[in-house]
Each structure stands twice: as structure tokens, then as C-alpha cells.
Design a protein around this motif. Sequence first.
Motif: not given
Length: 187
Positions: A132, A136, A140, A164, A167-168, A170-172, A174-175, A178
Motif C-alpha cells: 500500500r 500510494a 501520487t 485533489w 490525493l486521488l 495516492g488513494r488509487i 494504494s488500492a 494492495s
Amino acid sequence: MNVFKWTALSLGGVVAVAHIGVLGHIITATKVPEAPVINFPKGDYSSYKIEAGKDGYSIEYKANDPAVLESQKSLSLDKEKKGLFGGGSENRREWRKDQYTMDGTRNLGGAVDGEGKSAKEIECIVADAGARSQGAMAGTSIAAGVGVPAVIGIPYVGWLAAGWVSLLGGRIGSAAGSTVGSMLNDC
């Protein structure tokens, strides 16, 4: 009588009736009940004790009572065996005291077998955390290189949109990290 007097008289009557109603409401609202009304949450293991009198009241409430259940067993065996070659005697006394938790498992004084994580599960958690983090960081970086330059030129809110997008990304990332990490580590 003219219209002004009738209007003043009717307005005075409405005010008088309203005052009587308000006084009646205040008189009935200031009455103190004899005992307070308290709604306790009720559950299988909750208990409460209330002591009330003219001078006041006290409440004792336990939300998880008993937290540990006890069971006591005893066995006393006096056995005499008389046979062909004489007698024998057996005198056995057993006493057992067990404690149980609310879900019915026996309290052994420590961690119960079967609880906790196996070595494979711990390895998968550590691998997922690393995947993760790496995902991330990559997400990013990609968003900063591709998405941020596209939205930074928007008047007034370009700087906000750029944040934004980062951040988006980084979240995508991270998923995605994983998912890839769980496939590579057989988790």
C-alpha cells in the motif's frame, strides 16, 4: 362604539386569554415529579439498583454484570471393593472451579488457543502495508506528473484541484498496490 374601540377591546381580550394560558402552562410545568424517570439500556448482562427516598436517590448501574461467570463442581467418591482376596478402598475427592466469559469460552488466564494471528496472516499484513505504501507513492508521483499540470491552470481553484488530483492518485495507487501485493504474496 367605533371600530377603534372594538379592535382595542378584542386585542385586549386575546392578550388576556393568552396570559391566562401561559400562566397555566408555567404552573403545571414547574411541578417536580416525585421520582426521576431514567431509561436504562437493557441487555443480557446489565443490572441496576435504585434506592430512592424523600431526601434523594442513588443509582448503581452495571452495563456488563457479570463480566466473568463462574462454575463450581465437586465430586466425592468413597468406594470399597470387597472381593475374593480382601477388600480395597478408594477415597477420591475432586473440586473444580471454572470461569467463563460471556460468549461461553473457558477463561484460562491468558490468550485462548485459536485466537490471534498465524504467522502467514502476520506476513500478509506486513506485505500489504508495504505494498500500500509503495502503491500510494507511485500513484501520487504519476498524478503529480500527469494530472496536476492539466488542472493547475484552472482559474481560482486550480491549486485546490491539483491537491485533489494528488490525493486521488495516492488513494488509487494504494488500492492497486494492495491488490498486486496480495497476488504476489499469495494472501
